[in-house]
Design a protein around this motif. Structure first.
Motif, mmCIF file in Angstrom:
data_model
loop_
_atom_site.group_PDB
_atom_site.id
_atom_site.type_symbol
_atom_site.label_atom_id
_atom_site.label_comp_id
_atom_site.label_asym_id
_atom_site.label_seq_id
_atom_site.Cartn_x
_atom_site.Cartn_y
_atom_site.Cartn_z
ATOM 1 N N ARG A 1 -39.181 -20.789 23.637
ATOM 2 C CA ARG A 1 -37.683 -20.861 23.017
ATOM 3 C C ARG A 1 -37.625 -20.924 25.168
ATOM 4 O O ARG A 1 -37.927 -19.886 25.657
ATOM 5 C CB ARG A 1 -37.167 -19.806 22.651
ATOM 6 N N ILE B 1 -25.553 -17.655 29.725
ATOM 7 C CA ILE B 1 -27.158 -18.254 29.109
ATOM 8 C C ILE B 1 -27.145 -19.744 28.140
ATOM 9 O O ILE B 1 -26.109 -19.717 27.685
ATOM 10 C CB ILE B 1 -27.641 -17.020 27.940
ATOM 11 N N SER B 2 -28.649 -20.881 28.657
ATOM 12 C CA SER B 2 -27.911 -21.572 28.122
ATOM 13 C C SER B 2 -28.970 -21.819 27.280
ATOM 14 O O SER B 2 -29.843 -21.372 27.250
ATOM 15 C CB SER B 2 -27.463 -22.912 28.171
ATOM 16 N N GLU B 3 -29.349 -22.045 25.593
ATOM 17 C CA GLU B 3 -30.017 -21.916 25.518
ATOM 18 C C GLU B 3 -30.184 -23.697 25.143
ATOM 19 O O GLU B 3 -29.791 -24.760 24.716
ATOM 20 C CB GLU B 3 -29.724 -22.098 23.554
ATOM 21 N N ARG C 1 -34.389 -20.559 27.978
ATOM 22 C CA ARG C 1 -32.849 -20.377 28.058
ATOM 23 C C ARG C 1 -32.776 -20.482 29.153
ATOM 24 O O ARG C 1 -34.078 -19.579 30.313
ATOM 25 C CB ARG C 1 -33.007 -18.987 26.944
ATOM 26 N N HIS D 1 -32.143 -25.905 34.953
ATOM 27 C CA HIS D 1 -31.427 -26.815 33.777
ATOM 28 C C HIS D 1 -32.729 -27.752 33.031
ATOM 29 O O HIS D 1 -33.525 -28.530 31.848
ATOM 30 C CB HIS D 1 -30.456 -27.084 33.623
ATOM 31 N N THR E 1 -34.927 -20.270 34.503
ATOM 32 C CA THR E 1 -35.478 -20.001 33.041
ATOM 33 C C THR E 1 -36.091 -19.569 32.488
ATOM 34 O O THR E 1 -37.021 -18.692 33.228
ATOM 35 C CB THR E 1 -35.858 -21.762 32.739
ATOM 36 N N LYS F 1 -35.878 -26.450 31.828
ATOM 37 C CA LYS F 1 -35.720 -26.382 30.142
ATOM 38 C C LYS F 1 -35.489 -27.768 30.123
ATOM 39 O O LYS F 1 -36.533 -27.602 28.889
ATOM 40 C CB LYS F 1 -34.497 -25.903 29.920
ATOM 41 N N ASP G 1 -38.836 -28.082 26.879
ATOM 42 C CA ASP G 1 -38.451 -28.666 25.143
ATOM 43 C C ASP G 1 -38.806 -29.752 24.806
ATOM 44 O O ASP G 1 -39.407 -30.171 23.692
ATOM 45 C CB ASP G 1 -36.652 -28.704 25.451
ATOM 46 N N PHE H 1 -30.582 -18.372 32.481
ATOM 47 C CA PHE H 1 -29.900 -17.590 32.821
ATOM 48 C C PHE H 1 -29.560 -18.048 34.172
ATOM 49 O O PHE H 1 -30.092 -17.669 34.662
ATOM 50 C CB PHE H 1 -30.573 -16.405 32.662
#
Ligand SMILES: O=C(O)C(=O)C[C@@H](O)CO
Ligand SMILES: [Mg+2]
Length: 390
Positions: free
Chosen positions: A7, A388-390, A9, A69, A48, A72, A76, A11
């Motif tokens: 996971r 906070i973005s998942e 995320r 980002h 992240t 991330k 991912d 911040f």
């Protein structure tokens, strides 16, 4: 044990920040004439956070602060599929799998920073799975306590810089890093301002304390050649990142030219990048950041390389992921230390995202032999000030 999930995320700090002060730190953007806030590139207000969970419920924490980002997205889309279902104890294989599968575009910069974040989380799992702090897996306790240097003293009003230096001298620090505010595009006035700031700090800390000088890639070879002789009387412990990270030959020339140690490495990546720096005798102090360089798997190898070259390792930024590397090798004599302040550049954000960071006492840090893994948990106190973005 198998990795079950990854996971990542982002911040992003939305809380109060200290507004940028003009010329608070020379940086690579100074070479360009200003079309707005050239300091904008010099902000780390996003981070992240990576949480990797195993099939027996252990959660490892990793982090990366460069282009959060993008980091991330890389985690991912590219890295998570490579480690899910794998045994975290195969960390060398997993590191090579992440590195070699992204080599075409990722051997330096944000992809390697993303790999670092996954690797940190894997090592956190390893420590937790055997109930040992990570440094015990790397070589153990080589220091009773970790000496650290106070790092801030951004360029500003000289009296304010002197008061800041005095405050932390009174707290027992005996080593300080300050930032220059001026570089090649600021002419002879900038040279004078730079020298005045070093003089001002030396007047407070004297010559029984170490003083490190930070350029943050804001100078160039010609300017550094001219400044070094003027700086010798201040006996700096090192001059940091006087040229851009790609100018390895420039580093090497400055290292040959001056008795002042030249330091660098926070913008260099992997064992291969540091082999080049050391083969070219480019730096006298290595300053990788473990959440950029390739994680603990890479940093541990670089520690050995530096030991072989008798070059000290003093990782960039402090922060727990670096303290474990410093504790576990004689090649690393000390750590950088950012105390917790109001959020400014972003080096401080680590305290707002994570709990577990040691607080310096009398210029030393301590790690706990009984706290497993990296020793960090998420800090819930400031969550409402982050997007906070998942
Ligand atoms: O702490 C350092 O070495 C950095 O480069 C951080 C940045 O804030 C500039 O000083
Ligand atoms: Mg630096």
């Amino acid at each position: 044990m198998k990795i079950q999930s990854v996971r990542a995320r982002v911040f992003e700090w939305k809380g109060k920040t200290v507004p940028p002060q003009a010329n608070f730190c020379s940086n690579a953007m100074d070479a360009l004439y200003d079309r707005g806030d050239s300091m904008k590139t010099f902000r780390f207000h996003g981070w992240t956070v990576v949480e990797i969970e195993t099939d027996d419920g252990i959660v490892g924490l990793g982090n990366v602060a460069l282009a959060p980002h993008i980091a991330k997205a890389i985690i991912d889309q590219y890295l998570a599929p490579l480690v899910i279902g794998q045994d975290p104890w195969d960390y060398e294989y997993l590191w090579q799998r992440m590195y070699r599968s992204t080599l075409a575009w990722g051997r330096k910069g944000v992809a390697m920073a993303a790999i670092s974040a996954v690797d940190l989380a894997i090592w956190d799992i390893l420590g937790k799975s055997v109930n040992k702090p990570v440094f015990k897996l790397l070589g153990g306790r080589t220091k009773e306590r970790i000496p650290c240097y106070y790092s801030k003293l951004y360029r500003g009003d000289l009296k304010a810089m002197q008061e800041e230096a005095q405050t932390f001298l009174d707290q027992g620090f005996t080593a300080f890093k300050m930032r220059f505010g001026y570089g090649p595009n600021h002419g002879t006035r900038g040279v004078a301002e730079n020298l005045k700031s070093v003089q001002a700090v030396r007047e407070v800390i004297g010559y029984e304390s170490d003083l490190m000088l930070e350029c943050y890639m804001g100078w160039d070879l010609d300017y550094a050649r001219r400044m070094l002789p003027k700086l010798e009387k201040f006996e700096p412990r090192w001059l940091e990142e006087p040229v851009i990270a790609d100018d390895v030959d420039g580093y090497a020339e400055l290292s040959r030219l001056s008795a002042i140690p030249i330091s660098g490495g926070e913008h260099e990546f992997t064992l291969h990048g540091f082999r080049q720096l050391l083969d070219k005798k480019a730096v006298s102090v290595v300053q990788y950041d473990t959440n950029r360089v390739g994680g603990i798997t890479a940093a541990h190898k670089i520690n050995a390389l530096c030991e072989a070259h008798a070059i000290p390792v003093i990782p960039h930024a402090g922060q727990m992921h670096n303290y474990h590397l410093t504790m576990s090798t004689l090649a690393s004599p000390m750590s950088e230390y950012f105390p917790q302040f109001d959020v400014e550049v972003g080096n401080e954000l680590f305290y707002y995202i994570f709990k577990g960071e040691p607080v310096a006492k009398d210029g030393f840090l301590q790690l706990d032999d009984t706290v497993p893994g990296l020793g960090l948990t998420l800090n819930t106190e400031y969550l409402d000030q982050f997007q906070i973005s998942e």
